[in-house]
Write an enzyme that holds these catalytic residues in place. Structure first.
Site, PDB file in Angstrom:
ATOM      1  N   SER A  60       6.774  -7.045   9.009  1.00  0.00           N
ATOM      2  CA  SER A  60       7.184  -6.504   7.719  1.00  0.00           C
ATOM      3  C   SER A  60       7.024  -4.978   7.706  1.00  0.00           C
ATOM      4  O   SER A  60       7.647  -4.294   8.508  1.00  0.00           O
ATOM      5  CB  SER A  60       6.405  -7.193   6.592  1.00  0.00           C
ATOM      6  OG  SER A  60       7.003  -6.965   5.341  1.00  0.00           O
ATOM      7  N   ASP A  95      15.838 -13.999   3.995  1.00  0.00           N
ATOM      8  CA  ASP A  95      14.590 -13.316   3.654  1.00  0.00           C
ATOM      9  C   ASP A  95      14.666 -12.791   2.216  1.00  0.00           C
ATOM     10  O   ASP A  95      15.517 -11.966   1.899  1.00  0.00           O
ATOM     11  CB  ASP A  95      14.369 -12.152   4.627  1.00  0.00           C
ATOM     12  CG  ASP A  95      12.983 -11.531   4.514  1.00  0.00           C
ATOM     13  OD1 ASP A  95      12.464 -11.421   3.386  1.00  0.00           O
ATOM     14  OD2 ASP A  95      12.427 -11.137   5.560  1.00  0.00           O
ATOM     15  N   HIS A 145      10.539 -14.856   4.468  1.00  0.00           N
ATOM     16  CA  HIS A 145       9.885 -13.614   4.884  1.00  0.00           C
ATOM     17  C   HIS A 145       8.619 -13.956   5.658  1.00  0.00           C
ATOM     18  O   HIS A 145       7.644 -14.487   5.102  1.00  0.00           O
ATOM     19  CB  HIS A 145       9.542 -12.757   3.670  1.00  0.00           C
ATOM     20  CG  HIS A 145       9.010 -11.402   4.038  1.00  0.00           C
ATOM     21  ND1 HIS A 145       9.807 -10.435   4.629  1.00  0.00           N
ATOM     22  CD2 HIS A 145       7.774 -10.859   3.920  1.00  0.00           C
ATOM     23  CE1 HIS A 145       9.077  -9.355   4.848  1.00  0.00           C
ATOM     24  NE2 HIS A 145       7.839  -9.589   4.441  1.00  0.00           N
TER      25      HIS A 145
END
Length: 344
Positions: A144, A270, A298
């Site tokens: 991320s 996502d 995600h």
């Protein structure tokens, strides 16, 4: 898919393909236990980051080294951190996670924090590890926020500016402005509230020490991550505003310039990012392999394996590490053609 864009082989379990289910599953399953030790690494500006090493680790100083960078408000306690570090350790790699400033056990010293484009600390760490383990093959992975940071770092340093054999970016928000917009829509606002609450609490504890014209009441009233970045992240780190921060810190614009072998893993559903994210970005360069999964959420990517719900990410990362790691003779292992590493 053509060129450097490929279909990932991730298949979600029946009934568990929903992007929010995938995103939340790793967070509700039992957390892996992993022996570890902490280290404080002093930075050139007098601040510090905290490292978490998996123990006992290989005795051979030439053993390959896996370096992990977590996501926004993540840490060693994040499920993906333990899974990926354990995966590397099981393969015989030395495994370490760098906590961004203030994300470890202690608040950092200087009146600043961390952000998606802050590459200096990671660059310093990799340089220090190059001195400690000069003969070790090294691979870095980011998740991320840490993935966006890592892609930006690789772009900044070119093909030979880092002592890395390759980089792995997982669920990278390569267009930060678009991600901020997505987190204001539908159920994704739940994730935004969770992240924002953590950021605001951390900032509130240090508010009197930070060079911000910001009252506790105004901080508490910030309702979105874009608001937070506009009022806190941007002025604290030398950006004009959130728009300037997003533009300068987003790593997606450099995809075509990456020279280091880089694997990017992304789910098209996502919730932190817009659909068809890669249609907005430059075509990846020849050293980049992007694997797109239809599902995965995600940093989710949970599959059914051996009768249990398990992490596909750990399996895919293991394949990549096995491919990049040297054999006894010093030659890299090779995987079948459909699993070839970036740049092949």
């Amino acid at each position: 898919m053509t060129g450097q864009l490929h279909c990932a082989d991730f298949v979600p379990p029946a009934g568990l393909a929903n992007r929010h289910v995938q995103t939340l599953l790793p967070r509700v399953l039992p957390r892996r236990r992993l022996p570890h030790r902490w280290e404080t690494l002093t930075l050139p500006d007098g601040d510090f980051v905290e490292l978490t090493w998996v123990t006992p680790g290989p005795e051979d100083p030439a053993a390959p080294l896996f370096i992990l960078f977590h996501g926004l408000e993540g840490s060693f306690d994040s499920p993906y951190s333990r899974e990926l570090l354990a995966t590397a350790d099981t393969l015989g790699w030395r495994a370490v996670l760098m906590h961004f400033r203030g994300c470890g056990r202690l608040p950092n010293r200087l009146p600043r924090a961390y952000h998606s484009g802050d590459t200096a600390d990671a660059y310093w760490l990799i340089g220090q590890l190059a001195q400690r383990y000069p003969r070790a093959l090294k691979v870095a992975a980011g998740v991320s926020l840490g993935a966006n940071m890592l892609v930006k770092l690789v772009a900044e340093q070119g093909g030979d500016g880092l002592d890395l054999a390759g980089a792995i970016a997982i669920s990278a928000p390569l267009d930060l402005s678009a991600s901020a917009d997505c987190l204001q829509q539908g159920f994704a606002r739940v994730y935004q509230r969770h992240l924002l609450a953590s950021l605001k609490a951390k900032t509130a504890r240090r508010l009197c020490d930070l060079p911000l014209d910001l009252s506790a009441e105004r901080l508490d009233g910030l309702g979105t991550l874009r608001d937070y970045d506009d009022i806190v992240t941007a002025p604290l780190h030398g950006f004009r505003d959130a728009a300037d921060y997003y533009r300068r810190a987003s790593a997606g614009r450099w995809l075509g310039d990456l020279e280091l072998p880089t694997l990017i893993l992304h789910a098209e559903d996502d919730p932190f990012m817009p659909p068809s994210l890669f249609d907005r970005l430059p075509l990846p360069g020849e050293s980049v392999r992007v694997e797109l999964a239809r599902h995965g959420g995600h940093v989710g990517f949970m599959e059914w394996r051996d009768g249990l719900c398990r992490s596909w990410l750990s399996r895919r990362v293991a394949r990549q590490l096995e491919d990049w790691a040297p054999t006894v003779s010093g030659q890299p292992r090779r995987l079948p053609a459909e699993s070839e590493p970036p740049g092949r």
